[in-house]
Design an enzyme around this catalytic site. Structure first.
Site, short mmCIF file in Angstrom:
data_model
loop_
_atom_site.label_atom_id
_atom_site.label_comp_id
_atom_site.label_asym_id
_atom_site.label_seq_id
_atom_site.Cartn_x
_atom_site.Cartn_y
_atom_site.Cartn_z
N LYS A 123 48.74 2.22 78.38
CA LYS A 123 47.90 2.15 77.43
C LYS A 123 48.70 1.33 76.33
CE LYS A 123 45.42 6.38 77.99
NZ LYS A 123 44.28 6.66 77.57
N LYS B 72 14.06 16.12 75.52
CA LYS B 72 14.60 16.81 76.27
C LYS B 72 14.38 16.61 77.85
CE LYS B 72 15.08 21.79 76.67
NZ LYS B 72 14.32 22.92 76.55
N LYS C 91 51.01 6.63 81.33
CA LYS C 91 50.09 6.31 80.24
C LYS C 91 50.73 5.31 79.08
CE LYS C 91 46.89 10.11 80.84
NZ LYS C 91 46.44 11.26 80.86
N PRO D 93 34.85 3.56 76.05
CA PRO D 93 35.95 2.75 75.69
C PRO D 93 37.53 3.64 75.54
CG PRO D 93 34.64 3.19 73.80
CD PRO D 93 33.80 3.80 74.83
N ASP D 94 38.47 3.03 76.02
CA ASP D 94 39.72 3.79 75.76
C ASP D 94 40.28 3.30 74.33
OD1 ASP D 94 42.33 4.58 75.64
OD2 ASP D 94 42.56 4.85 77.53
N ILE D 95 40.19 4.22 73.35
CA ILE D 95 40.35 3.92 71.93
C ILE D 95 41.93 3.69 71.98
CG2 ILE D 95 40.17 4.66 69.52
CD1 ILE D 95 37.84 6.75 70.85
N ASN E 121 34.49 18.79 76.23
CA ASN E 121 35.76 19.58 76.92
C ASN E 121 36.22 20.61 75.91
OD1 ASN E 121 37.77 18.43 74.92
ND2 ASN E 121 37.00 16.44 75.79
N PHE F 248 48.65 11.03 73.28
CA PHE F 248 48.75 12.19 73.98
C PHE F 248 48.35 12.09 75.48
CE2 PHE F 248 49.37 15.89 70.67
CZ PHE F 248 49.82 15.20 69.92
N1 CTP Z 1 42.20 8.34 74.85
C1 CTP Z 1 41.31 7.45 74.08
N2 CTP Z 1 40.12 6.94 74.50
C2 CTP Z 1 39.74 7.45 75.64
C3 CTP Z 1 40.53 8.36 76.47
C4 CTP Z 1 41.79 8.78 75.85
O1 CTP Z 1 41.60 6.98 72.87
N3 CTP Z 1 38.63 7.26 76.27
C5 CTP Z 1 43.31 8.68 74.24
C6 CTP Z 1 43.94 9.99 74.07
O2 CTP Z 1 43.33 10.32 72.66
C7 CTP Z 1 45.21 10.31 74.33
C8 CTP Z 1 45.52 9.28 75.46
O3 CTP Z 1 44.29 8.42 75.37
O4 CTP Z 1 45.99 9.94 73.13
C9 CTP Z 1 45.44 10.01 76.66
O5 CTP Z 1 44.14 10.84 77.06
P1 CTP Z 1 43.99 11.89 78.31
O6 CTP Z 1 42.93 12.41 78.08
O7 CTP Z 1 45.50 12.47 78.52
O8 CTP Z 1 44.02 10.70 79.28
P2 CTP Z 1 42.84 9.84 79.77
O9 CTP Z 1 43.29 8.32 79.23
O10 CTP Z 1 41.64 10.39 79.34
O11 CTP Z 1 43.08 9.57 81.46
P3 CTP Z 1 42.92 10.65 82.56
O12 CTP Z 1 41.79 11.46 82.18
O13 CTP Z 1 42.87 9.95 83.74
O14 CTP Z 1 44.24 11.73 82.65
#
Ligand code: CTP
Length: 400
Positions: free
Chosen positions: A341, A286, A337, A303-305, A208, A323
């Protein structure tokens, strides 16, 4: 804070020397005694009379001055202080320090001292990024020299980039941290930053537009307040700040592992733009065009950290800041969020392309906490970082 501390301020010859006058005032209003050494070039930018009026002390300029040597020899001058601060630290002064030159009073004092030295570099962006300066910087860091800045910003020469001297209050904060007197001294703070790269095959990846600028600025601001910072970063455009422990990762899964092994922490800030999905069927070779049409990518959820750490029963950091990068309904999405979260604060920002925030040098944030929502005016990412770090310090102070 700096009461009864003695600072030897070496003023180098750069346009930022005018800020050293304000710096002296800031040191003195915190109770520090300041003795100044000026290089010959510094005296072209600010007068020794102004410096002396503000320090309330004699200013030292010349290595071969019999009166000075009789009053206080340069060896004694170099050792009488608790800390030596070089501001502005020009490219030339940094080169002299790295090489161990001693051909004027400033370089003599810096070579003869047995005290810690903190430099606030200040120079044109090309001088700062020149390999010679970067080599000297690495040498100085190996020698244990402390740093304040430099910041990104507009330069007196009309260019833009890193090389701008840190502001006086940032230098004061770094000095307090260097003397173990910063408000976050003894606190471990974890910061995630930058994008993640999720491989498709050995040469392609999903990523990204995050540059890592905001996370880097936050880590720097926290370190300046004395925090012991672990900085877990994906592949970012911005170099990691000085004085923090850097852990380099590529993928979300690696970032989670690095975060978990860095715990426990008093505070954790999740500024990384983590990829939500990875290629489930990433190849180890590749992917070739074999005439059968484009490959089909299958995705698996990462995983959502932030959520994983926030929901920990044991060893959850006392303050967790997430964030929210949004393109619409910013506050509503960010508030949800905060709930889903389980973090304590959310820094919400609008990353629609027209805002120029993602990858840019400014940010316009809304800080969402259980106690309410604050809309901050648009400011530089360094300023957002300094304000956030200060709020974190005040919150921890209140929790004591
Ligand atoms: N985050 C994380 N791990 C992930 C995704 C997000 O730790 N796999 C954390 C980011 O570092 C940030 C927060 O979650 O602090 C929100 O991230 P954001 O990209 O705004 O949202 P997402 O959780 O990815 O949700 P969406 O894409 O649906 O907006």
């Amino acid at each position: 804070m700096l009461a009864n501390k003695h600072i030897l301020l070496v003023i180098g010859g750069g346009i930022a020397a005018y800020k050293s006058l304000d710096l002296i005032r800031r040191f003195r209003e915190r109770g520090a005694k300041v003795t100044a050494v000026m290089t010959k070039a510094a005296a072209e930018f600010v007068t020794p009379l102004s410096v002396s009026a503000l320090t309330g002390e004699k200013v030292f300029e010349d290595l071969f001055n019999l009166t000075d040597e009789a009053e206080m020899g340069h060896i004694e001058l170099s050792r009488a202080a608790d800390l030596i601060v070089v501001a502005p630290a020009t490219a030339d002064l940094m080169a002299k320090m790295a090489q161990g030159h001693a051909n004027d009073l400033a370089s003599n004092v810096l070579l003869a001292t047995n005290k810690r030295v903190l430099i606030a570099p200040s120079m044109n962006v090309h001088m700062w990024t020149h390999p010679a300066t970067q080599r000297n910087l690495a040498t100085l860091e190996d020698d244990g020299v402390l740093m304040a800045g430099p910041n990104d910003g507009d330069m007196a020469c009309g260019e833009y980039g890193p090389g701008r001297m840190a502001e006086p209050l940032e230098i004061v904060a770094a000095v307090e941290a260097g003397l173990g007197a910063g408000p976050l001294s003894g606190k471990h703070v974890l910061v995630t930053s930058g994008p993640t790269h999720e491989p498709i095959d050995p040469v392609r990846y999903i990523a990204n537009r995050s540059s890592g600028a905001q996370g880097t600025a936050i880590a720097r601001a926290l370190a300046m307040l004395g925090a012991d910072v672990t900085f877990v970063t994906g592949p970012a455009d911005h170099p990691a700040p000085h004085g923090v422990k850097v852990v380099l990762v590529q993928t979300a899964q690696e970032m989670l592992e690095a975060v978990e092994s860095a715990l426990p922490a008093d505070v954790a800030i999740f500024a990384a733009a983590v990829a939500d999905w990875r290629a489930a069927n990433a190849g180890d070779r590749k992917i070739k065009k074999d005439g059968s049409g484009p490959p089909r990518l299958e995705f698996a959820e990462n995983p959502d950290i932030l959520a994983t750490v926030s929901k920990r029963k044991k060893g959850r950091p006392g303050l967790i800041v997430g964030f929210a990068a949004e393109t619409d309904d910013v506050v509503a999405h960010a508030t949800s969020k905060l709930e889903t979260k389980g973090c304590d604060w959310i820094v919400a920002n609008d990353v629609s392309p027209e805002t120029g925030i993602m990858g840019g040098s400014e940010n316009a944030i809304t800080l969402i906490r259980q106690s309410g929502t604050d809309v901050w005016p648009r400011m530089t990412k360094d300023q957002v970082a300094a304000r956030l770090a200060q709020m974190i310090a005040e919150t921890l102070e209140g929790k004591k």
